[in-house]
Design a protein around this motif. Structure first.
Motif, PDB file in Angstrom:
ATOM      1  N   MET A 220       0.847  -1.205   0.000  1.00  0.00           N
ATOM      2  CA  MET A 220       0.000   0.000   0.000  1.00  0.00           C
ATOM      3  C   MET A 220       0.885   1.260   0.000  1.00  0.00           C
ATOM      4  N   PRO A 221       0.380   2.355  -0.587  1.00  0.00           N
ATOM      5  CA  PRO A 221       1.218   3.562  -0.692  1.00  0.00           C
ATOM      6  C   PRO A 221       1.637   4.147   0.659  1.00  0.00           C
ATOM      7  N   GLU A 222       0.870   3.878   1.703  1.00  0.00           N
ATOM      8  CA  GLU A 222       1.194   4.456   3.018  1.00  0.00           C
ATOM      9  C   GLU A 222       2.341   3.728   3.710  1.00  0.00           C
ATOM     10  N   VAL A 223       2.725   2.552   3.191  1.00  0.00           N
ATOM     11  CA  VAL A 223       3.674   1.707   3.918  1.00  0.00           C
ATOM     12  C   VAL A 223       5.097   2.260   3.835  1.00  0.00           C
ATOM     13  N   ALA A 224       5.744   2.377   5.000  1.00  0.00           N
ATOM     14  CA  ALA A 224       7.136   2.826   5.026  1.00  0.00           C
ATOM     15  C   ALA A 224       8.058   1.622   5.144  1.00  0.00           C
ATOM     16  N   LEU A 225       7.585   0.567   5.800  1.00  0.00           N
ATOM     17  CA  LEU A 225       8.467  -0.549   6.142  1.00  0.00           C
ATOM     18  C   LEU A 225       7.615  -1.805   6.327  1.00  0.00           C
ATOM     19  N   VAL A 226       8.058  -2.916   5.736  1.00  0.00           N
ATOM     20  CA  VAL A 226       7.350  -4.173   5.964  1.00  0.00           C
ATOM     21  C   VAL A 226       8.048  -4.899   7.105  1.00  0.00           C
ATOM     22  N   ILE A 227       7.311  -5.120   8.183  1.00  0.00           N
ATOM     23  CA  ILE A 227       7.918  -5.752   9.354  1.00  0.00           C
ATOM     24  C   ILE A 227       7.806  -7.270   9.247  1.00  0.00           C
ATOM     25  N   ALA A 228       6.680  -7.750   8.774  1.00  0.00           N
ATOM     26  CA  ALA A 228       6.494  -9.193   8.575  1.00  0.00           C
ATOM     27  C   ALA A 228       5.527  -9.384   7.423  1.00  0.00           C
ATOM     28  N   HIS A 229       5.801 -10.368   6.587  1.00  0.00           N
ATOM     29  CA  HIS A 229       4.925 -10.661   5.455  1.00  0.00           C
ATOM     30  C   HIS A 229       4.674 -12.159   5.456  1.00  0.00           C
ATOM     31  N   GLY A 230       3.592 -12.578   6.141  1.00  0.00           N
ATOM     32  CA  GLY A 230       3.306 -14.004   6.251  1.00  0.00           C
ATOM     33  C   GLY A 230       2.107 -14.388   5.416  1.00  0.00           C
ATOM     34  N   VAL A 236       3.064  -3.983   9.085  1.00  0.00           N
ATOM     35  CA  VAL A 236       3.804  -2.920   8.406  1.00  0.00           C
ATOM     36  C   VAL A 236       3.866  -1.692   9.301  1.00  0.00           C
ATOM     37  N   LYS A 237       4.874  -0.876   9.018  1.00  0.00           N
ATOM     38  CA  LYS A 237       4.919   0.449   9.641  1.00  0.00           C
ATOM     39  C   LYS A 237       4.546   1.468   8.568  1.00  0.00           C
ATOM     40  N   LEU A 238       3.630   2.349   8.901  1.00  0.00           N
ATOM     41  CA  LEU A 238       3.225   3.370   7.926  1.00  0.00           C
ATOM     42  C   LEU A 238       4.153   4.580   8.005  1.00  0.00           C
ATOM     43  N   LYS A 239       4.111   5.399   6.971  1.00  0.00           N
ATOM     44  CA  LYS A 239       4.905   6.632   6.978  1.00  0.00           C
ATOM     45  C   LYS A 239       4.516   7.544   8.135  1.00  0.00           C
ATOM     46  N   SER A 240       3.262   7.451   8.551  1.00  0.00           N
ATOM     47  CA  SER A 240       2.824   8.282   9.677  1.00  0.00           C
ATOM     48  C   SER A 240       3.382   7.772  10.997  1.00  0.00           C
ATOM     49  N   GLY A 241       4.065   6.612  10.974  1.00  0.00           N
ATOM     50  CA  GLY A 241       4.745   6.139  12.173  1.00  0.00           C
ATOM     51  C   GLY A 241       4.050   4.988  12.884  1.00  0.00           C
ATOM     52  N   ILE A 242       2.781   4.755  12.564  1.00  0.00           N
ATOM     53  CA  ILE A 242       2.050   3.726  13.305  1.00  0.00           C
ATOM     54  C   ILE A 242       2.169   2.367  12.603  1.00  0.00           C
ATOM     55  N   ASN A 243       2.117   1.292  13.389  1.00  0.00           N
ATOM     56  CA  ASN A 243       2.164  -0.058  12.821  1.00  0.00           C
ATOM     57  C   ASN A 243       0.758  -0.606  12.625  1.00  0.00           C
ATOM     58  N   ILE A 244       0.610  -1.405  11.582  1.00  0.00           N
ATOM     59  CA  ILE A 244      -0.659  -2.126  11.398  1.00  0.00           C
ATOM     60  C   ILE A 244      -0.376  -3.625  11.344  1.00  0.00           C
ATOM     61  N   ASP A 245      -1.129  -4.379  12.139  1.00  0.00           N
ATOM     62  CA  ASP A 245      -1.122  -5.841  12.044  1.00  0.00           C
ATOM     63  C   ASP A 245      -2.359  -6.247  11.269  1.00  0.00           C
TER      64      ASP A 245
END
Ligand code: DGT
Ligand code: CA
Ligand code: CA
Ligand code: ZN
Length: 573
Positions: A220-230, A236-245
């Protein structure tokens, strides 16, 4: 209240702080004001820019050519070179350090230059080893104050204000809902429970094509970093700084998965104990009696199996909701559409952005039937607070507007009257007596002792003209702790004097907090949920005030601006 806007606003705010560090006059305020305006925008600046170019940016209040160019640069390149340059020269974590109460840009600058302090950890070390007390102009007392500030900043660190994140979360939720093979999308966790701050975002998706959803999610365009891809869970961590599970679950276990991932953990654990007592087993895959799944598809079915009423997510903190659901005594919580009025609004007579008329129109568009105009009073000189003369003029203007509106919305005459240090009020009683709604608020002397602060507020509350205590504890989430005050005493005074306690709906305030709302409910003290709007976008915040009221177990009966105008007015002193 938009994530991209918020990132840009933060960088501008930081530029302002860097300029303040260099003791540059005037400009820091310009950046600060522009940042606040951007935070308050309803529209996404990127959308505004796409449609109207740099002209659209220059129309934002407080944004001149030079700041508009910086925003444009950010939208085009993802960064502001000027900001990067300032940051390189003085690489301090301004966001983190500014959260320490009383630590201004000039102190940050000195601590960096003299002691090499870059962040909270450095600052704490310096304070603990007595280095700050030794600096000229600082002493033991300021060092202690800084340590106190650090401990607060730490305890609130790493969490995001719900109302600031919600717009971005909703965009992602809606987008996920539209992709193929997605049967259901629900945001769970603390976001669903509407906690005032959230650590991360937990999203559940029902789909049979889990890999596809995961691939989409991590790109997704908001994603800054993929923490886990299962295969069924990604983070993921978003550019706004928050993580989404994100988790993909099957329909047959959707209800129990949703229940599990909504939490709270304490609620889950307690519900599991109920299951064990019945000889059942509860986990995210279902409710099982031996091998047989006896519930799982919906949460309603799950609670019903236990003989409980459905428990709204806002109540799931294991503070008695399970027992109360079992005895069918849960309150019917105030609903998200139940407000009829708003009793705290600022206009361009003081520090609000819009005219009384414009604010009334927006309120009307939000379905409200009455609003109270409650501009600041003269002691708050920086807001151009009203004195006796101007408030009388304003009252005449309100009379005129009420005629013009012809009753489609009623504008009440009000005030956010400043409480002075000794508990007396900033406007004389003969003026207050003319107003429909008198709110009082503390904007100074936050550091009084608990006894003095409580007494000061008590004095204001016992004034027979005073109807509402605005933002009763003065806290600003992640930035400023509540002032020291005996809340139980204030609730007692409110009960005795018939003073209304406010739930200020601004996402950073949410003052009263949930626990205190519940105390008011239990004591039979009435409350008002107010937007504290300084700009049209703030009416959207009423939602968070309602959420907070629900977390405090409040019903329509407890909230006076959920009542029709006449009934509400009778409740005021
Ligand atoms: P947050 O993210 O800190 O604002 O709070 P939550 O409540 O969203 O917590 P989070 O994201 O760690 O976990 C989401 C939900 O998953 C949580 O509300 C309940 C459930 N959960 C997480 N860990 C545990 C656990 O160890 N035991 C149980 N029973 N439930 C858990
Ligand atoms: Ca969470
Ligand atoms: Ca989580
Ligand atoms: Zn205000």
């Amino acid at each position: 209240m938009n994530a991209l806007n918020h990132i840009v606003a933060q960088q501008l705010r930081d530029i302002g702080k860097y300029l303040a560090m260099q003791k540059i006059a005037f400009k820091p305020r310009v950046y600060e004001k522009a940042a606040a305006a951007i935070d308050d925008l309803e529209k996404n600046i990127s959308d505004m820019y796409t449609i109207d170019g740099i002209k659209a940016l220059e129309k934002i209040p407080g944004v001149g050519v030079s700041i508009a160019e910086k925003i444009e640069e950010f939208l085009k390149t993802g960064h502001i070179a000027y900001y990067e340059e300032l940051r390189k020269k003085e690489p301090v974590d301004l966001g983190e350090l500014s959260r320490v109460e009383g630590l201004g840009p000039q102190s940050i600058d000195r601590f960096y230059k003299k002691l090499g302090v870059r962040n909270l950890v450095d600052l704490e070390k310096a304070a603990r080893t007595g280095k700050i007390a030794k600096l000229e102009g600082f002493g033991k007392k300021s060092e202690e104050k800084i340590l106190k500030g650090i401990s607060f900043a730490k305890s609130s660190g790493g969490r995001f204000v719900l109302g600031f994140m919600m717009p971005e979360i909703r965009i992602i939720e809606d987008r996920l809902r539209k992709i193929n093979h997605v049967e259901k999308v629900t945001v769970a966790g603390s976001v669903r429970r509407k906690k005032e701050t959230v650590g991360d975002v937990d999203i559940l998706v029902v789909s049979k094509k889990s890999a596809l959803i995961m691939d989409y999610f991590v790109t997704m365009p908001e994603v800054a970093l993929v923490i886990a891809h299962g295969s069924t869970k990604s983070s993921v961590k978003l550019k706004s700084g928050i993580n989404i599970d994100l988790r993909v679950v099957s329909m047959e276990s959707y209800g129990t998965a949703l229940n599990y991932f909504t939490g709270s953990k304490e609620h889950n654990i307690a519900l599991r104990v109920f299951a064990m007592q019945k000889g059942w087993k509860l986990n995210e895959y279902g409710l099982f009696k031996g091998k047989e799944r006896i519930a799982g598809i919906t949460e309603e079915e799950l609670y019903k199996k236990f003989g409980m009423d459905y428990i709204e997510p806002e109540l799931r903190e294991n503070t008695g909701e399970l027992e109360t659901a079992l005895s069918h005594k849960l309150p019917k919580l105030i609903g998200y559409k139940d407000l009829q009025g708003d009793l705290q609004i600022q206009t361009d007579w003081t520090d609000g952005s819009d005219s009384i008329e414009a604010m009334a129109k927006i309120a009307l568009a939000h379905g409200l039937k009455y609003i109270a105009v409650t501009d600041h009073t003269k002691r708050l000189a920086m807001t151009n607070g009203l004195d006796e003369k101007r408030i009388l003029q304003q009252m005449a203007e309100i009379d005129r507007l009420n005629k013009q509106f012809g009753g489609v919305i009623k504008i009440l005459k009000g005030s956010e009257c400043d409480v002075l240090k000794d508990g007396s009020l900033d406007l004389p009683d003969n003026i207050l007596a003319k107003l429909d709604v008198v709110g009082v608020a503390i904007h100074s002397f936050f550091n009084l002792s608990k006894k003095d602060q409580t007494e000061r507020i008590r004095r204001a509350m016992i004034n027979p003209n005073v109807d509402i205590l605005f933002h009763p504890t003065g806290r600003i989430l992640n930035r400023r702790a509540a002032y020291d005050v005996d809340i139980d005493e204030l609730i007692t005074v409110a009960k005795k004097t018939g003073t209304i306690m406010e739930i200020d709906a601004l996402p950073e305030r949410l003052d009263l907090k949930d626990e205190y709302i519940r105390k008011c409910v239990d004591a039979g003290v009435k409350m008002a949920i107010d937007s504290d709007a300084h700009t049209p976008a703030h009416f959207d915040c009423l939602e968070y005030g309602i959420a907070q009221a629900r977390r405090g177990w409040a019903t329509k009966k407890d909230i006076i601006n959920a009542w029709p105008l006449e009934k509400m007015m009778k409740e005021l002193k």
